[in-house]
Design an enzyme around this catalytic site. Structure first.
Site, PDB file in Angstrom:
ATOM      1  N   ASP A 180       0.520   0.494   6.234  1.00  0.00           N
ATOM      2  CA  ASP A 180       1.467   0.694   5.146  1.00  0.00           C
ATOM      3  C   ASP A 180       2.468   1.760   5.605  1.00  0.00           C
ATOM      4  OD1 ASP A 180       2.820   0.488   2.780  1.00  0.00           O
ATOM      5  OD2 ASP A 180       1.098   0.823   1.482  1.00  0.00           O
TER       6      ASP A 180
HETATM    7  C1  BGC Z   1       3.880   0.053  -0.316  1.00  0.00           C
HETATM    8  C2  BGC Z   1       3.571  -1.341   0.189  1.00  0.00           C
HETATM    9  C3  BGC Z   1       4.840  -2.036   0.585  1.00  0.00           C
HETATM   10  C4  BGC Z   1       5.555  -1.205   1.623  1.00  0.00           C
HETATM   11  C5  BGC Z   1       6.837  -1.832   2.109  1.00  0.00           C
HETATM   12  C6  BGC Z   1       4.748   0.810   0.651  1.00  0.00           C
HETATM   13  O1  BGC Z   1       5.195   1.980   0.097  1.00  0.00           O
HETATM   14  O2  BGC Z   1       2.680   0.726  -0.549  1.00  0.00           O
HETATM   15  O3  BGC Z   1       2.898  -2.071  -0.792  1.00  0.00           O
HETATM   16  O4  BGC Z   1       4.547  -3.317   1.072  1.00  0.00           O
HETATM   17  O5  BGC Z   1       5.859   0.047   1.063  1.00  0.00           O
HETATM   18  O6  BGC Z   1       7.803  -1.813   1.159  1.00  0.00           O
END
Ligand code: BGC
Length: 766
Positions: free
Chosen positions: A312
């Site tokens: 993530d």
């Molecule tokens: C979130 C994810 C997301 C990623 C990309 C992160 O902050 O936790 O769920 O896919 O950002 O946007």
């Protein structure tokens, strides 16, 4: 000659003119494993490590650079600015074949542009573009925006989950995007957490089914230009964070992981999900991003996951700078890769440090090859090598086409829950000629929910618009409370209170604010956790003052997390929980209020009275309420899981089991008679719960094990049969071995999880 050049430019030549060995990887007819191995054999370490890296799109970086101060630009990583580097560096790395993926690319033009750069690289390996297409590709402009996942879950309509996945995949490919960071299959267990609306609710069984159908919808056969890569996330436990705040530590027993949080992920893997995202949080003392037990022992060895794991947002960095289990960044990369990480979201230093780690012999090249193999396999299977671009001219024929808009509307009709109705609904246009409409969400695009770009007015029907379209003869008087719950104007509240007295009926549309283009103003959504679950700002005051008019007052809620609307539940005649119902949410709500659509949805998540009741879930253990609260607060929720009203009534009768005793591997059928005893056609969600009466380790008081959506005309009856197979009885015993224990099982069938509305029978496993 022109054709040949064209083929070269899109990277499909099948032979090398330099006399080197045949470029099998460029041959679309060669088997994919052969293409992968051929390509890997040609790649340098730098190129391999680059395939494992992702960057945010250059337009995103440019807009941040334009909107941030010099100081912020120097120190800030949260907004995806790369201190010391510019978009020119990223473009150059792309041309050098050192970028495997981009995220947050919001337009087809930019996607095609970046792809063009990647195809200038030595080996012409195309980019895979990832985006958070959470409920449709709503984050990028001009796409169909479906209701959010919590709304979809309340429909219990798994076919709809599949259809939305399929349509989203087509719209994404029409924008040259091939990877959605969805479904979020975390089991929601804390409404303070801002991401509840992104999930399918609190029940592992329902979450698992919805998640699996979404995966199948996105991925299709996983071999065409209409398929996209699904990403099951976030692995694992972030939905039960300490204090309810996103990314805070989680401490969850291995038993609870296996019983509650793992099953949807296992089903996602079994449904064929080819990517998985790790969770921000540490789990029992080890950050998920370096957790070998999770990423290797459970995911690969136990569940045989074949896809790739993506981190993530900057979470590998956080192993060092937040969790502090790595002394420096390079060590954090090392720990993460050795635990099983395949792709880095996102940023600088990865290429340099990981390349060094390989050259120093700390990370074997074979370990890097494993990850690259998984990533390339996906790129080949999705046909990105043969179709690296999408056609601008064709794109809008697919995105927001009529069929997709229709699905969005149908999904909203199916997912809106009627929580309370003392008889005021459905509205009669002849009785209520003058209606006041007010509240922050009455005429706002916030009905689109988190992960949506602001919609064009012609593509969104707000609630006020929906009402005016549906009942043109009614005089709807609107008192605008603005969109911002934290900054409501007391004078406007008074204005609504005064006008309420002159109306025949009042509608207050309250809830949360979720639109991420006003990131800091939201009250619900990612990184937007709260220490209570009450209505924010003057909303409660507004409801009370409007209701004090003595005229019937209806509350409509637009939100992601469950809200403890105790006062409204006691004092108002009707409440509608619409969640974030998407681009046609206003139309669907109006149709339900006026009875053109008979509501059928049921809560996929418990609504507690207040934050003090947490953790309030229906499938709790038997001792949870042995000692009640001494302050006269109930041990039951405001509205239970599985609950939702209709404009017709149903009678459940004649619950029968096909056997009173079965063997451990036997099955038993439970049959119930459902009758529509009201005056309207309706769809009822019939629910089957099971309890293991005595067991070697404690079991929940009930668990959802099956359900059926049944449509009946007035007076019509139907027998509904559920097959209870051993997997619906099995659990992890005292020694953590999975299986069925002999003894009594109670079967409960009815319209919700509330104990007093369920018919019960039991049988014995010998
Ligand atoms: C979130 C994810 C997301 C990623 C990309 C992160 O902050 O936790 O769920 O896919 O950002 O946007």
């Amino acid at each position: 000659m022109r054709n040949f050049l064209l083929m070269m430019s899109i990277g499909i030549s099948v032979c090398s003119c330099s006399g080197e060995k045949k470029e099998i990887y460029k041959d679309p007819n060669a088997p994919i494993p052969a293409r992968v191995e051929d390509l890997i054999s040609r790649m340098t370490i730098e190129e391999k490590v680059g395939q494992m890296n992702q960057f945010v799109g250059v337009e995103h970086i440019k807009s941040n650079s334009a909107s941030m101060t010099e100081e912020e630009l120097k120190n800030n990583t949260a907004n995806a600015f790369y201190p010391g580097f510019t978009e020119k560096d990223i473009e150059r790395w792309t041309e050098e074949g050192k970028v495997g993926s981009f995220l947050h690319v919001m337009t087809l033009k930019e996607a095609n542009y970046l792809q063009g750069l990647a195809l200038k690289s030595r080996l012409q390996i195309p980019i895979i573009f990832g985006i958070d297409a959470i409920h449709g590709n709503a984050y990028a402009p001009k796409n169909t925006i479906y209701p959010t996942s919590i709304n979809l879950a309340c429909s219990f309509d798994t076919t709809m989950a599949y259809t939305i996945g399929r349509q989203t995949a087509r719209e994404m490919r029409a924008m040259n995007m091939q990877w959605t960071f969805n479904p979020n299959i975390e089991v929601a267990r804390d409404p303070r957490w801002g991401r509840v609306g992104e999930t399918f609710g609190e029940d592992p069984y329902l979450v698992g089914l919805m998640g699996a159908q979404s995966v199948k919808g996105y991925q299709g056969d996983f071999n065409s230009t209409e398929d996209v890569l699904a990403c099951i996330k976030h692995f694992v436990g972030g939905s039960q964070p300490i204090n309810g705040t996103n990314g805070s530590p989680t401490d969850i027993s291995v038993r609870t992981l296996y019983e509650v949080f793992f099953p949807p992920f296992k089903e996602g893997v079994e449904a064929g999900a080819m990517s998985l995202m790790t969770a921000h949080n540490e789990l029992n003392g080890v950050p998920c991003h370096e957790n070998d037990w999770l990423l290797t022992d459970v995911l690969r060895d136990e569940w045989k996951f074949k896809g790739f794991v993506v981190s993530d947002w900057m979470d590998i960095e956080h192993i060092h700078d937040l969790h502090a289990t790595a002394e420096n960044l390079k060590e954090a990369f090392y720990q993460s890769i050795m635990a099983g990480m395949d792709m880095h979201m996102h940023g600088i230093y990865w290429n340099e440090y990981v390349t060094e780690l390989v050259k120093e012999g700390r990370i074997p090249e074979s370990r890097i090859d494993e990850s690259v193999r998984r990533i390339l396999d996906v790129k080949f299977r999705l046909g990105i090598f043969e179709h690296p671009y999408a056609d601008e001219a064709e794109s809008m024929n697919i995105r927001m086409c009529d069929a997709h808009r229709e699905t969005s509307l149908d999904a909203a009709r199916n997912g809106i829950v009627l929580l309370k109705n003392d008889g005021v609904l459905p509205l009669s246009a002849s009785k209520y000629k003058k209606i006041m409409v007010t509240g922050i969400n009455a005429d706002d695009h916030n009905i689109l929910g988190d992960w949506s770009a602001p919609g064009e007015p012609e593509d969104v029907t707000t609630i006020l618009e929906g009402l005016r379209q549906l009942s043109p003869e009614t005089q709807f008087n609107f008192v605008d409370q603005g969109w911002d719950p934290r900054n409501m104007n007391p004078a406007k509240v008074e204005e609504a209170a005064a006008l309420a007295k002159q109306s025949d009926l009042n509608i207050v549309v309250a809830g949360e604010y979720m639109m991420r283009f006003r990131w800091a103003d939201r009250t619900d959504g990612e990184d937007t956790d709260r220490s209570d679950i009450d209505l924010v700002g003057l909303q409660n005051e507004l409801i009370k003052k409007v209701a004090a008019s003595g005229k019937p007052t209806i509350l409509i809620l637009i939100n992601g997390r469950p809200l403890g609307v105790e006062w409204a539940a006691e004092n108002l005649p009707a409440i509608v929980e619409a969640w974030a119902p998407g681009m046609y949410g206003g139309q669907a709500i109006a149709e339900i209020l006026y009875g053109e659509v008979n509501p059928s949805a049921k809560l996929a998540v418990t609504i507690p009275h207040s934050v003090g009741q947490l953790q309030m879930i229906y499938n709790h253990k038997p001792s949870q309420y042995f000692h009640p609260y001494v302050n006269n607060k109930p041990s039951t929720p405001l509205y239970p899981f599985g609950y939702g009203l209709s404009y017709t009534t149903y009678d459940y009768s004649d619950l029968k089991l096909s056997a009173s005793e079965i063997a451990k591997d036997g099955t038993v059928n439970a049959t119930v008679k459902l009758t529509n005893t009201g005056s309207r056609e309706g769809t009822e969600i019939v629910q089957l719960y099971i309890r293991d009466r005595f067991s070697s380790a404690t079991r929940p008081v009930k668990e959802l094990k099956d359900f059926a959506r049944v449509t009946l005309k007035p007076g019509e009856s139907q027998e509904v049969t559920f097959k209870i197979t051993p997997d619906k009885l099995a659990f992890y015993n005292k020694q953590m071995q999975y299986g069925v224990e002999p003894g009594e099982f109670i079967v409960m069938v009815g319209p919700s999880s509330a104990d007093d509305v369920l018919l019960k029978e039991s049988f014995i496993v010998k």
